[in-house]
Design a protein around this motif. Structure first.
Motif, PDB file in Angstrom:
ATOM      1  N   LYS A  51       1.070  -1.030   0.064  1.00 14.99           N
ATOM      2  CA  LYS A  51       0.055   0.060   0.032  1.00 14.99           C
ATOM      3  C   LYS A  51       0.980   1.291   0.119  1.00 14.99           C
ATOM      4  CE  LYS A  51      -0.429  -0.045   4.979  1.00 14.99           C
ATOM      5  NZ  LYS A  51      -1.172  -0.185   6.117  1.00 14.99           N
ATOM      6  N   ALA A  52       1.978   1.184   0.591  1.00 17.44           N
ATOM      7  CA  ALA A  52       2.776   2.589   0.616  1.00 17.44           C
ATOM      8  C   ALA A  52       4.435   2.091   0.616  1.00 17.44           C
ATOM      9  CB  ALA A  52       2.504   3.049   1.819  1.00 17.44           C
ATOM     10  N   VAL A  53       5.220   2.977   0.256  1.00 12.03           N
ATOM     11  CA  VAL A  53       6.727   3.013   0.190  1.00 12.03           C
ATOM     12  C   VAL A  53       7.195   3.938   1.210  1.00 12.03           C
ATOM     13  CG1 VAL A  53       8.619   3.212  -1.225  1.00 12.03           C
ATOM     14  CG2 VAL A  53       6.686   2.125  -2.194  1.00 12.03           C
ATOM     15  N   THR A  54       7.900   3.749   2.113  1.00  9.83           N
ATOM     16  CA  THR A  54       8.593   4.691   3.403  1.00  9.83           C
ATOM     17  C   THR A  54       9.809   5.035   2.585  1.00  9.83           C
ATOM     18  OG1 THR A  54       7.376   3.399   5.122  1.00  9.83           O
ATOM     19  CG2 THR A  54       9.040   4.882   5.659  1.00  9.83           C
ATOM     20  N   VAL A  55       9.869   6.209   2.439  1.00  5.40           N
ATOM     21  CA  VAL A  55      11.129   6.850   1.819  1.00  5.40           C
ATOM     22  C   VAL A  55      12.039   7.289   3.021  1.00  5.40           C
ATOM     23  CG1 VAL A  55      12.330   8.367   0.389  1.00  5.40           C
ATOM     24  CG2 VAL A  55      10.176   7.232  -0.473  1.00  5.40           C
ATOM     25  N   LEU A  56      13.344   7.049   3.368  1.00  4.74           N
ATOM     26  CA  LEU A  56      13.960   7.419   4.557  1.00  4.74           C
ATOM     27  C   LEU A  56      15.149   8.342   4.285  1.00  4.74           C
ATOM     28  CD1 LEU A  56      13.653   4.112   4.365  1.00  4.74           C
ATOM     29  CD2 LEU A  56      14.189   4.653   6.925  1.00  4.74           C
ATOM     30  N   PHE A  57      15.501   9.467   4.740  1.00  4.85           N
ATOM     31  CA  PHE A  57      16.526  10.273   4.501  1.00  4.85           C
ATOM     32  C   PHE A  57      16.824  11.040   5.877  1.00  4.85           C
ATOM     33  CE2 PHE A  57      13.137  13.299   4.328  1.00  4.85           C
ATOM     34  CZ  PHE A  57      13.615  14.313   5.109  1.00  4.85           C
ATOM     35  N   TRP A 110      12.903  -4.793   2.765  1.00  5.45           N
ATOM     36  CA  TRP A 110      11.598  -5.598   3.021  1.00  5.45           C
ATOM     37  C   TRP A 110      11.390  -5.623   4.429  1.00  5.45           C
ATOM     38  CZ3 TRP A 110      13.920  -6.417  -1.431  1.00  5.45           C
ATOM     39  CH2 TRP A 110      13.104  -6.716  -2.466  1.00  5.45           C
ATOM     40  N   ALA A 111      10.616  -5.216   5.376  1.00  2.00           N
ATOM     41  CA  ALA A 111      10.584  -5.169   6.596  1.00  2.00           C
ATOM     42  C   ALA A 111       9.609  -6.086   7.329  1.00  2.00           C
ATOM     43  CB  ALA A 111      10.466  -3.653   7.362  1.00  2.00           C
ATOM     44  N   PRO A 112       9.516  -6.330   8.512  1.00  2.00           N
ATOM     45  CA  PRO A 112       8.645  -7.497   9.029  1.00  2.00           C
ATOM     46  C   PRO A 112       7.239  -6.472   9.385  1.00  2.00           C
ATOM     47  CG  PRO A 112      10.370  -6.861  10.640  1.00  2.00           C
ATOM     48  CD  PRO A 112      10.791  -6.389   9.181  1.00  2.00           C
ATOM     49  N   SER A 113       6.216  -7.135   9.005  1.00  2.00           N
ATOM     50  CA  SER A 113       5.004  -6.318   9.152  1.00  2.00           C
ATOM     51  C   SER A 113       4.660  -6.059  10.818  1.00  2.00           C
ATOM     52  CB  SER A 113       3.946  -6.848   8.443  1.00  2.00           C
ATOM     53  OG  SER A 113       3.584  -8.371   9.032  1.00  2.00           O
ATOM     54  N   ASP A 114       5.072  -7.026  11.467  1.00  2.00           N
ATOM     55  CA  ASP A 114       4.796  -6.864  12.913  1.00  2.00           C
ATOM     56  C   ASP A 114       5.399  -5.489  13.803  1.00  2.00           C
ATOM     57  OD1 ASP A 114       7.176  -8.306  12.741  1.00  2.00           O
ATOM     58  OD2 ASP A 114       6.835  -9.470  14.440  1.00  2.00           O
ATOM     59  N   PHE A 115       6.530  -5.107  13.116  1.00  2.01           N
ATOM     60  CA  PHE A 115       7.378  -3.856  13.654  1.00  2.01           C
ATOM     61  C   PHE A 115       7.029  -2.582  12.812  1.00  2.01           C
ATOM     62  CE2 PHE A 115       9.361  -7.188  15.955  1.00  2.01           C
ATOM     63  CZ  PHE A 115       9.369  -6.860  17.343  1.00  2.01           C
ATOM     64  N   PHE A 116       6.736  -2.765  11.496  1.00  2.00           N
ATOM     65  CA  PHE A 116       7.069  -1.726  10.675  1.00  2.00           C
ATOM     66  C   PHE A 116       5.486  -1.362   9.875  1.00  2.00           C
ATOM     67  CE2 PHE A 116      11.420  -2.504  10.904  1.00  2.00           C
ATOM     68  CZ  PHE A 116      11.937  -1.405  10.979  1.00  2.00           C
ATOM     69  N   GLY A 117       4.504  -2.211  10.099  1.00  7.69           N
ATOM     70  CA  GLY A 117       3.346  -2.220   9.470  1.00  7.69           C
ATOM     71  C   GLY A 117       3.143  -3.181   8.400  1.00  7.69           C
ATOM     72  N   ALA A 118       2.155  -3.719   7.992  1.00  6.50           N
ATOM     73  CA  ALA A 118       1.571  -4.343   6.798  1.00  6.50           C
ATOM     74  C   ALA A 118       1.593  -3.632   5.651  1.00  6.50           C
ATOM     75  CB  ALA A 118       0.520  -5.383   6.973  1.00  6.50           C
ATOM     76  N   GLY A 119       2.101  -4.223   4.525  1.00  9.07           N
ATOM     77  CA  GLY A 119       1.875  -3.576   3.299  1.00  9.07           C
ATOM     78  C   GLY A 119       2.870  -2.370   2.604  1.00  9.07           C
ATOM     79  N   LYS A 120       3.951  -2.467   3.626  1.00  9.25           N
ATOM     80  CA  LYS A 120       4.982  -1.468   3.505  1.00  9.25           C
ATOM     81  C   LYS A 120       6.261  -1.832   3.115  1.00  9.25           C
ATOM     82  CE  LYS A 120       2.930   2.161   6.586  1.00  9.25           C
ATOM     83  NZ  LYS A 120       3.384   3.031   7.604  1.00  9.25           N
ATOM     84  N   VAL A 121       7.043  -1.402   2.189  1.00  7.75           N
ATOM     85  CA  VAL A 121       8.274  -1.522   2.156  1.00  7.75           C
ATOM     86  C   VAL A 121       9.283  -0.599   2.294  1.00  7.75           C
ATOM     87  CG1 VAL A 121       8.106  -3.534   0.395  1.00  7.75           C
ATOM     88  CG2 VAL A 121       8.375  -1.299  -0.287  1.00  7.75           C
ATOM     89  N   LEU A 122      10.668  -0.290   2.574  1.00  7.37           N
ATOM     90  CA  LEU A 122      11.331   0.833   2.791  1.00  7.37           C
ATOM     91  C   LEU A 122      12.498   1.037   1.693  1.00  7.37           C
ATOM     92  CD1 LEU A 122      10.308  -0.257   5.643  1.00  7.37           C
ATOM     93  CD2 LEU A 122      12.457   0.675   6.505  1.00  7.37           C
ATOM     94  N   VAL A 123      12.786   2.307   1.399  1.00  8.59           N
ATOM     95  CA  VAL A 123      13.690   2.548   0.665  1.00  8.59           C
ATOM     96  C   VAL A 123      14.611   3.965   1.120  1.00  8.59           C
ATOM     97  CG1 VAL A 123      12.459   3.765  -0.962  1.00  8.59           C
ATOM     98  CG2 VAL A 123      14.359   2.557  -1.906  1.00  8.59           C
ATOM     99  N   PHE A 124      15.881   4.094   0.840  1.00  2.16           N
ATOM    100  CA  PHE A 124      16.623   5.302   1.066  1.00  2.16           C
ATOM    101  C   PHE A 124      16.480   6.154   0.125  1.00  2.16           C
ATOM    102  CE2 PHE A 124      18.055   2.628   4.513  1.00  2.16           C
ATOM    103  CZ  PHE A 124      18.465   3.520   5.668  1.00  2.16           C
ATOM    104  N   GLY A 125      16.318   7.588   0.368  1.00  2.23           N
ATOM    105  CA  GLY A 125      16.196   8.382  -0.682  1.00  2.23           C
ATOM    106  C   GLY A 125      17.438   9.526  -0.596  1.00  2.23           C
ATOM    107  N   ASP A 126      17.741  10.063  -1.981  1.00  2.00           N
ATOM    108  CA  ASP A 126      18.845  11.007  -2.087  1.00  2.00           C
ATOM    109  C   ASP A 126      18.004  12.517  -2.131  1.00  2.00           C
ATOM    110  OD1 ASP A 126      20.947   9.208  -2.788  1.00  2.00           O
ATOM    111  OD2 ASP A 126      20.008   8.821  -4.599  1.00  2.00           O
TER     112      ASP A 126
END
Length: 476
Positions: A51-57, A110-126
């Motif tokens: 459902k969503a992509v978490t972008v980290l910086f 790919w992160a575990p849903s029990d800690f990061f929420g279901a339906g999410k993946v993570l990616v770092f951003g520039d």
């Protein structure tokens, strides 16, 4: 709320580990970015359960920020993601607030849903400036550029592994309520390498290690540390940008696991006076064509001439870099010689009070360990500074440089003065970013008592960049 109608991605831990290790191998093997991008976009398009992509910086001080983008929106707009940089400390002024986020498709998790929420993946951003160039205060981008440059010009791969210590305290908001309680409460008063299987500290370490493993960290060992309620969870070497990303994820995972358990994972360098503080010993090496360039079986301590030159440059610029490696008021409590503090500007194979240690190694593991790094330091600033200094810095004409009687500052004001007047820090960051960083550190220092004294003061915690909130800063 019922969840039976939802069908969001929630994968088993072993499946997550396989996906993350495959992505890690692509990154390590320098798979062409266009190929990785194509693969990730296809995956996001085909996988309907996301459902969503978490972008980290990260900001200039090293605080991790996260933005959730709806997957369908991101797939249509990934090359034009904007955000307000004026609200990020150390980024743009209000009059020039718009910045862009580019997706670093290789830094995908790919992160575990029990800690990061279901339906999410993570990616770092520039972080990208308005004119399309890398943003000068995005030190992750600066590190990424530098690593690519030395690989292209010299064939070097910069490698790092960090030993990150922290404390586990009672209460979800132990740091934010410190100004009210005046103390941190241990969850365990055992000792080094010792805790019973079912006690809270051991449970926290076990769960954190499981999350790290499934996210491709390739764990090595974990254990309680010397101080009560202190922990360390070690994982394998990585290419320098990936290694810095893992530091940010490590701290995020620890905090999330602790919160779920009703505790706080704390990375203040010295949250409790009278016991050992926490460090982030930073092990670095350089390889070329798969060969460790720091290894020489005939060299002093088995370290090559190149490795010793690297060490000499770090020692030469030790005072210049101190504010980067020890970035908070509280970190100068840790540089106390009574608790194995690495406050001496020298190199040694055995003396743990030395800024630089040469651990026992072989042709695969030979490395240089910079011990004076605090766990609250910006990992991108830290690794960029260490590698660029070790490779490009100058060497002082000091007699017996590696064993001279020289010491790191014992307070942030001296470190600030050293940082501001050093020509080398201007070379590292440019005058603009250098000034921004120094001003942020000055503001933190000015909110705290000038003298450290014998107990941890509330402002050291309240205005610490890891736990601050904008509302609090604006009230000062």
């Amino acid at each position: 709320m019922s969840t039976e109608l939802r069908n969001f991605l929630a994968l088993p831990y072993d499946e997550l580990e396989q996906l993350n290790l495959k992505a890690k191998e692509q990154r390590k093997g320098r798979t062409p970015l266009n190929k990785v991008q194509e693969e990730r976009i296809k995956y996001l398009t085909d996988e309907k359960r996301i459902k969503a992509v978490t972008v980290l910086f990260s900001d200039l001080e090293g605080r991790l920020h996260m933005l959730d983008y709806d997957k369908k929106f991101l797939l249509g707009s990934w090359d034009n993601l904007t955000f307000d940089g004026s609200s990020i400390r150390g980024f743009t002024a209000q009059r020039e607030s718009d910045l862009r986020l580019g997706i670093d498709w290789a830094a995908f998790y790919w992160a575990p849903s029990d800690f990061f929420g279901a339906g999410k993946v993570l990616v770092f951003g520039d972080v990208i400036d308005k004119n399309g160039t890398p943003y000068a205060a995005d030190i992750r981008g600066i590190l990424k550029q530098y690593a690519a440059k030395v690989h292209e010009s010299h064939g070097y791969t910069l490698n790092a592994a960090n030993e990150i210590e922290g404390f586990l305290f009672r209460g979800k908001d132990a740091e934010r309520t410190y100004h009210e309680t005046g103390k941190f409460e241990y969850v365990n008063t055992g000792g080094y390498y010792h805790s019973l299987p079912g006690d809270p500290l051991r449970q926290f370490i076990d769960i954190t290690a499981e999350v790290q493993r499934c996210m491709g960290f390739q764990n090595e060992k974990d254990h309680p540390e010397v101080a009560p309620s202190q922990f360390e969870i070690n994982y394998g070497y990585g290419e320098v940008v990936a290694a810095a990303d893992q530091i940010q994820l490590y701290k995020l995972i620890c905090r999330q696991v602790a919160t779920n358990m009703g505790y706080s994972a704390c990375f203040l360098p010295k949250p409790v006076v009278g016991v050992n503080g926490s460090g982030m010993h930073t092990n670095v090496s350089i390889s070329k064509d798969g060969k460790n360039l720091f290894w020489d079986p005939k060299g002093e301590e088995k370290l090559s001439a190149m490795g010793w030159e690297f060490v000499d440059r770090i020692l030469t610029h030790g005072h210049d870099l101190c504010l980067i490696l020890n970035s908070s008021v509280n970190s100068y409590r840790r540089l106390d010689p009574h608790f194995e503090a690495p406050n001496q500007l020298k190199a040694s194979a055995v003396d743990r009070g030395s800024m630089v240690r040469i651990p026992i190694g072989n042709e695969r593991s030979m490395r240089v360990e910079v011990r004076s790094v605090a766990p609250d330091a910006n990992p991108y600033l830290t690794l960029y500074s260490i590698f660029k200094t070790g490779i490009d810095g100058g060497t002082a004409k000091i007699a017996n440089l590696r064993q001279a009687e020289r010491y790191l500052p014992d307070n942030i004001y001296t470190a600030l003065e050293d940082f501001r007047k050093a020509e080398w820090t201007t070379t590292l960051f440019g005058s603009d970013v250098k000034g921004r960083y120094a001003d942020l550190k000055q503001a933190s220092a000015d909110r705290c008592p000038r003298l450290l004294g014998t107990f941890v003061k509330a402002p050291e915690v309240q205005y610490h960049h890891d736990v601050y909130n904008q509302f609090l800063w604006n009230l000062f």
